[in-house]
Design an enzyme around this catalytic site. Structure first.
Site, mmCIF file in Angstrom:
data_model
loop_
_atom_site.group_PDB
_atom_site.id
_atom_site.type_symbol
_atom_site.label_atom_id
_atom_site.label_comp_id
_atom_site.label_asym_id
_atom_site.label_seq_id
_atom_site.Cartn_x
_atom_site.Cartn_y
_atom_site.Cartn_z
ATOM 1 N N LYS A 1 3.406 -13.251 -3.777
ATOM 2 C CA LYS A 1 4.832 -12.971 -3.567
ATOM 3 C C LYS A 1 5.236 -11.587 -4.092
ATOM 4 C CE LYS A 1 8.603 -15.220 -5.695
ATOM 5 N NZ LYS A 1 9.557 -16.343 -5.690
ATOM 6 N N ARG B 1 6.709 -20.573 -0.942
ATOM 7 C CA ARG B 1 7.602 -20.514 0.219
ATOM 8 C C ARG B 1 7.434 -19.238 1.059
ATOM 9 N NH1 ARG B 1 13.140 -21.818 -2.614
ATOM 10 N NH2 ARG B 1 11.892 -21.490 -4.476
ATOM 11 N N GLY C 1 5.766 -22.400 -17.350
ATOM 12 C CA GLY C 1 7.194 -22.100 -17.506
ATOM 13 C C GLY C 1 7.450 -20.658 -17.912
ATOM 14 N N ARG D 1 -16.471 31.374 32.681
ATOM 15 C CA ARG D 1 -16.326 30.424 33.779
ATOM 16 C C ARG D 1 -16.969 31.073 34.989
ATOM 17 N NH1 ARG D 1 -10.133 32.149 33.526
ATOM 18 N NH2 ARG D 1 -10.212 33.761 35.101
#
Ligand code: UD1
Ligand code: MG
Length: 467
Positions: free
Chosen positions: A24, A17, A84, A444
């Site tokens: 599960k 399910r 079972g 830079r």
């Protein structure tokens, strides 16, 4: 007398399910596989040996549980065919060979049982001479459960719903399916089971009538919500909510403020100090340790992270495997990846990403930066837009900054590179060579300014447009 304890956890079921590729008992429940909860309970009760009976997706279940319970006394037994519940417990017989004492039987899909309830069950078993103790309860709707049959008040057996007659179906006291049995009695009773019932299965419940005939049954009544199982994803969510409420309540009673507990997700094993305030939609996953007087703002997600006393983690920050020492400020929108260590009083601000990075005491990286594979000293200032270029496409390299270093905004530090104590990197620099102590480094182009150039250009463009 207190008998030594072993446990059998039934995890063989398919869980049709669930409608999921994942077994599960491995469905995630607040960040843990569902079967983690009963196995952990058994270990908490100091079971010397916990046997998980696996069947459906046996290898996956084994792998996940062994990893979660490394170095703990957990072993596995295979139930090849689902014949079972009695057959399932019997599958653990070899794994418990030679064990003398009490065997606790739990289910991989019953995650809400509490330690106190199981302690009462084990105590009940130890205090009586009966070979079996079991849990019963009275749910609002007993449909589907096995019913307790009593004669003169004494339990004489269980009848499964599918085998019950109309009178028996009216019985409100049901079998929770959780037992403690004397090992010798259990193996003997299981060897005598026969599949003479509506489902053609070997019913574990038949050991109850066997115990009633040889010494009696001790019954502990529990709250029905604790023994509810999980069959589908709606039930999974409902159980998760109960677990979440329990965890949150525990923290609130220990002095933690949860501004909106309904949306606060805290893993079972997280520790949080008092006077800590946690905003809405916060998730604290496994392995988190949160100190006292910490504020964790809305929407933060933390996993395997330590946050020291007095820290402020502002909204929407994501911290993974990080160590944050006391009094740090993180966020909003910070991302601390594995191996981040912020030393006391460090600040990491908006849109800053760190990975394998140590920021020394009081160091600040307040805006828009990537600091990866970086060793950064104390009292540094990391300007907005700083990037440690740690990767050449093949290998990773380390950037090392001393104490009191100033990194101007929009700088790149091309690793491997070292900037010594007190050095100053001018904004917009790309640093490829080591910088000595107290030096200025800039890389830079020199600025060129042409007076009136912009105005002249506008005039030219305007003239061109008119033509
Ligand atoms: C069982 C009890 C019932 C009780 C109920 C409580 C029996 C016969 N009945 O019924 O009295 O009221 O629990 O929830 O025991 N499993 C295996 N291998 C098997 C069969 C089952 O590992 O061969 C596992 C299942 O995955 C599940 C658990 O055992 O986790 C219970 O089995 P299930 O068939 O759901 O028993 P119930 O019908 O719920
Ligand atoms: Mg069931």
């Amino acid at each position: 007398m207190t008998a030594p304890l072993a446990a059998v956890v039934l995890c063989a079921g398919k869980g049709t399910r669930m409608k999921s590729e994942t077994a599960k008992v491995l469905q995630p429940l607040l960040g843990r596989p569902m079967a983690w909860y009963p196995v952990r309970l058994a270990l908490e009760l100091e079971a010397k040996n916990v046997v998980a009976v696996v069947g459906h997706q046996a290898e996956a279940v084994k792998a996940t549980l062994s990893k979660a319970f490394e170095a703990q006394p957990l072993s596995f037994a295979l139930q090849e065919q689902q014949r079972g519940t009695g057959d399932a417990v019997n599958a653990a017989r070899d794994a418990l060979k030679g064990f003398k004492g009490a065997v606790l039987i739990l289910y991989g899909d019953v995650p809400l049982l509490q330690t106190s309830t199981l302690k009462a069950l084990v105590d009940g078993f130890n205090q009586s001479k009966a070979p079996l103790a079991m849990i019963s309860c009275r749910p609002a709707d007993p449909h589907g459960y096995g019913r307790l049959l009593r004669r003169d008040g004494k339990v004489v057996g269980i009848v499964e719903h599918k085998d019950a007659n109309e009178e028996q179906k009216k019985i409100g006291e049901i079998n929770a399916g959780i037992y403690v049995a004397d090992a010798a009695f259990l193996w003997e009773a299981l060897s005598k089971l026969e599949p003479k019932n509506a489902q053609g299965e070997l019913y574990l419940t038949d050991i109850v009538s066997a115990a009633a005939r040889s010494g009696g049954v001790t019954v502990i009544e529990a709250d029905a919500t604790e023994v509810e199982g999980v069959n589908d994803k709606a039930e999974l969510a409902a159980r998760a909510k109960v677990l979440q409420q329990r965890i949150n309540r525990r923290h609130m009673l220990a002095g933690v403020t949860l501004m909106h507990p309904d949306t606060t997700f805290i893993d079972d094993a997280v520790e949080i100090g008092p006077d800590t305030v946690i905003g809405p939609f916060v998730s604290l996953g496994a392995g988190c340790e949160i100190g006292a007087n910490v504020t964790i703002g809305q929407g933060c997600v933390l996993n395997r992270t330590t946050v020291g006393d007095g820290c402020e983690v502002k909204p929407y920050s994501v911290l993974d495997e990080a160590q944050v020492d006391p009094k740090c400020i993180v966020g909003p929108f910070s991302r601390l990846r594995p191996g981040t260590h912020l030393e006391e009083g460090a600040h990491v601000g908006n849109f800053v990403e760190t990975k394998k990075a140590r920021l020394g005491k009081g160091t600040k990286a307040n805006h828009l930066a990537y600091l990866g594979d970086a060793e950064i000293g104390a009292g540094c200032n990391i300007g907005a837009g700083t990037i440690t270029c740690n990767y050449d496409g093949v290998n990773k390299f380390v950037t090392t900054l001393g104490n009191g270093v100033f990194i101007g905004s929009d700088s790149q530090l091309v690793a491997p590179v070292k900037v010594a104590d007190g050095a100053f990197i001018a904004a917009g620099s790309t640093i490829t060579e080591d910088v000595p102590q107290d030096a200025l480094a800039l890389s830079r182009a020199k600025q060129v300014t042409k007076e009136g150039w912009a105005a002249k250009r506008r005039t030219m463009l305007g003239a061109a447009k008119k033509k």
